[in-house]
Design a protein around this motif. Structure first.
Motif, short mmCIF file in Angstrom:
data_model
loop_
_atom_site.label_atom_id
_atom_site.label_comp_id
_atom_site.label_asym_id
_atom_site.label_seq_id
_atom_site.Cartn_x
_atom_site.Cartn_y
_atom_site.Cartn_z
N TRP A 31 40.00 22.45 2.29
CA TRP A 31 39.17 23.31 3.12
C TRP A 31 39.42 24.80 2.89
O TRP A 31 38.75 25.64 3.51
N PHE A 32 40.36 25.13 2.00
CA PHE A 32 40.57 26.53 1.62
C PHE A 32 40.19 26.66 0.15
O PHE A 32 40.87 26.12 -0.72
N PRO A 33 39.07 27.32 -0.16
CA PRO A 33 38.49 27.29 -1.52
C PRO A 33 39.45 27.52 -2.68
O PRO A 33 39.36 26.81 -3.68
N PRO A 34 40.39 28.47 -2.62
CA PRO A 34 41.28 28.64 -3.78
C PRO A 34 42.19 27.44 -4.04
O PRO A 34 42.84 27.38 -5.09
N GLY A 35 42.21 26.49 -3.11
CA GLY A 35 43.12 25.36 -3.26
C GLY A 35 42.62 24.21 -4.12
O GLY A 35 43.38 23.32 -4.48
N TRP A 36 41.32 24.22 -4.46
CA TRP A 36 40.79 23.09 -5.22
C TRP A 36 41.45 22.98 -6.59
O TRP A 36 41.73 21.89 -7.07
N ARG A 267 28.40 38.08 -24.49
CA ARG A 267 29.52 38.89 -24.98
C ARG A 267 30.86 38.19 -24.77
O ARG A 267 31.78 38.33 -25.59
N LEU A 268 30.97 37.43 -23.69
CA LEU A 268 32.22 36.71 -23.40
C LEU A 268 32.29 35.34 -24.06
O LEU A 268 33.29 34.64 -23.91
N GLY A 269 31.24 34.96 -24.76
CA GLY A 269 31.23 33.65 -25.40
C GLY A 269 31.05 32.50 -24.43
O GLY A 269 31.52 31.39 -24.70
N LEU A 270 30.37 32.78 -23.32
CA LEU A 270 30.15 31.76 -22.30
C LEU A 270 28.66 31.43 -22.20
O LEU A 270 27.81 32.28 -22.50
N PRO A 271 28.31 30.22 -21.79
CA PRO A 271 26.90 29.87 -21.64
C PRO A 271 26.25 30.52 -20.43
O PRO A 271 25.04 30.64 -20.35
N LEU A 272 27.06 30.93 -19.45
CA LEU A 272 26.51 31.60 -18.28
C LEU A 272 27.57 32.51 -17.65
O LEU A 272 28.77 32.30 -17.83
N PHE A 273 27.10 33.51 -16.93
CA PHE A 273 27.98 34.40 -16.17
C PHE A 273 27.25 34.72 -14.88
O PHE A 273 26.39 35.58 -14.84
N PRO A 274 27.55 33.99 -13.80
CA PRO A 274 26.79 34.14 -12.56
C PRO A 274 27.18 35.40 -11.79
O PRO A 274 28.34 35.83 -11.81
N LEU A 275 26.19 35.95 -11.12
CA LEU A 275 26.40 37.05 -10.19
C LEU A 275 25.81 36.64 -8.85
O LEU A 275 24.65 36.25 -8.77
N SER A 276 26.63 36.70 -7.80
CA SER A 276 26.18 36.29 -6.47
C SER A 276 27.07 36.96 -5.43
O SER A 276 28.08 37.59 -5.77
N PRO A 277 26.74 36.82 -4.15
CA PRO A 277 27.60 37.37 -3.09
C PRO A 277 29.01 36.77 -3.09
O PRO A 277 29.91 37.35 -2.47
N LEU A 278 29.20 35.63 -3.76
CA LEU A 278 30.53 35.01 -3.80
C LEU A 278 31.44 35.60 -4.87
O LEU A 278 32.65 35.35 -4.86
N ILE A 279 30.89 36.38 -5.80
CA ILE A 279 31.69 36.89 -6.91
C ILE A 279 32.86 37.77 -6.45
O ILE A 279 33.97 37.68 -6.99
N PRO A 280 32.70 38.67 -5.44
CA PRO A 280 33.88 39.42 -4.98
C PRO A 280 35.03 38.53 -4.54
O PRO A 280 36.21 38.85 -4.80
N LEU A 281 34.71 37.41 -3.89
CA LEU A 281 35.77 36.46 -3.51
C LEU A 281 36.42 35.83 -4.74
O LEU A 281 37.63 35.63 -4.79
N PHE A 282 35.59 35.53 -5.74
CA PHE A 282 36.13 34.94 -6.97
C PHE A 282 37.05 35.93 -7.68
O PHE A 282 38.06 35.53 -8.27
N ILE A 283 36.73 37.21 -7.63
CA ILE A 283 37.59 38.21 -8.26
C ILE A 283 38.95 38.24 -7.56
O ILE A 283 40.00 38.36 -8.20
N LEU A 284 38.95 38.11 -6.24
CA LEU A 284 40.21 38.08 -5.50
C LEU A 284 40.96 36.77 -5.69
O LEU A 284 42.20 36.74 -5.71
N PHE A 285 40.20 35.68 -5.81
CA PHE A 285 40.79 34.34 -5.94
C PHE A 285 40.18 33.63 -7.16
O PHE A 285 39.30 32.78 -7.01
N PRO A 286 40.62 33.93 -8.38
CA PRO A 286 40.03 33.27 -9.56
C PRO A 286 40.20 31.75 -9.57
O PRO A 286 39.46 31.07 -10.28
N SER A 287 41.16 31.23 -8.80
CA SER A 287 41.32 29.77 -8.76
C SER A 287 40.13 29.10 -8.08
O SER A 287 40.03 27.86 -8.08
N MET A 288 39.20 29.88 -7.50
CA MET A 288 37.98 29.31 -6.93
C MET A 288 37.00 28.87 -8.01
O MET A 288 35.89 28.45 -7.69
#
Length: 346
Positions: A31-36, A267-288
């Motif tokens: 129930w805590f997203p970075p924990g998955w 540029r990063l060699g990835l098939p996608l690079f999403p941008l959304s309101p959740l991205i700031p959280l992902f920057i703080l918690f990359p394990s998400m």
């Protein structure tokens, strides 16, 4: 069924005698997203050697804003300033797949996604089959992991998802998931030789005919199916394996309001690079990176489709003819999607 050469070494995986148990920390991680990501890696380390993997004190840093970067640095230094080494010659392990499905995926699919399967009275009784489904979410492929889980729970089937080579080869994933995770979990490379080898062993393939086009379409094209690649038609005809169409509802909400930054991804060699309101959280918690928003996943199975009953298998190997049949399957799924969405609005 899947690879007959799968590793069943009981000395490596002794599920019945040493199963992975959920305690308060595991439920907290659910129930805590970075924990998955912690759940994924700790489960692997419970059963398999992982000398280059994450350690306990590094997991704790996952739960602190910005702590993942400190954990990453500590791991990099611990490994002698190198990346985790890929394991060689890994094979699908049916025993570990069952353990991961029952002990990690099942609780997530049941309690978080509340997934349900609606079977069709004419659906195939047993593999082989090629299960095709709409794919979306711009995120980790939880719609297909959920499908594999509910098919196992309700039908007793072991599905092998078709995965882009990025899940096998990309160096970034070596820092998130355990080394060789995709191979051990039975994923099939989205390459002609690998697909034919899997079908020849009479497996249950879980296939996304939209490919990356479906995954990156974003909020503006919710539930609008992209062009289907006709390769699954040719594969079905060549081996006379039925196609089992499935409609998924809820996967479009796994990463809400996301758009794909194509130039950044390229540029990063990835098939996608999403941008959304959740991205700031992902920057703080990359394990998400393996976490997604909560959404109820519903899987509605359709009647099987056997293209070789309509045309000779040899003619279906022509791309133009195979494309026509792929388009027929796409239109059929789109009609079901539209009908279900309209019923939901009413």
């Amino acid at each position: 069924m899947p690879n007959q050469g799968c590793d069943r070494d009981s000395s490596l995986v002794e599920v019945s005698a040493n199963s992975f148990h959920w305690g308060w920390f595991e439920w907290f991680c659910l129930w805590f997203p970075p924990g998955w990501l912690i759940l994924f890696n700790r489960h692997w380390q419970h059963y398999r050697p992982d000398p280059d993997g994450w350690k306990g004190f590094e997991y704790i840093l996952f739960l602190i804003p910005g702590g993942f970067y400190i954990a990453f640095l500590l791991r990099w230094l611990r490994l002698g300033r190198r990346s985790p080494r890929p394991e060689g010659n890994l094979q699908p392990d049916l025993v570990y797949q069952a353990a991961f499905r029952d002990e990690i995926l099942a609780p997530i699919v049941q309690h978080y996604f509340r997934a349900e399967l609606q079977p069709h009275p004419l659906m195939v009784k047993q593999p082989p089959a090629i299960v095709v489904m709409n794919h979306a979410g711009m995120c980790f492929p939880w719609d297909f992991l959920g499908l594999a889980t509910v098919l196992s729970q309700t039908q007793g089937w072991i599905g092998q998802p078709v995965a882009h080579p990025i899940f096998f080869d990309h160096p970034w994933l070596r820092w998130w998931l355990p080394n060789g995770w995709a191979q051990v979990m039975g994923a099939v490379r989205a390459e002609k030789q690998s697909l034919e080898a899997a079908i020849a062993q009479r497996t249950l393939l879980l296939y996304a005919p939209e490919g990356w086009r479906g995954l990156i379409k974003g909020q503006k094209k919710r539930y609008q199916l992209e062009t289907f690649d006709p390769s699954f038609i040719r594969l079905s005809a060549r081996y006379q394996v039925p196609i089992l169409p499935v409609v998924c509802l809820g996967n479009e909400a796994l990463h809400p309001w996301a758009i794909n930054l194509h130039k950044v991804a390229k540029r990063l060699g990835l098939p996608l690079f999403p941008l959304s309101p959740l991205i700031p959280l992902f920057i703080l918690f990359p394990s998400m990176g393996v976490w997604v928003a909560r959404s109820r996943l519903r899987y509605i199975v359709q009647a099987p489709y056997c293209p070789w009953l309509e045309q000779p298998p040899t003619s279906l190997q022509k791309r133009s003819i195979a494309y026509q049949h792929a388009e027929k399957v796409r239109e059929r799924l789109q009609q079901v999607l539209d009908r279900l969405l309209q019923a939901g609005r009413n």
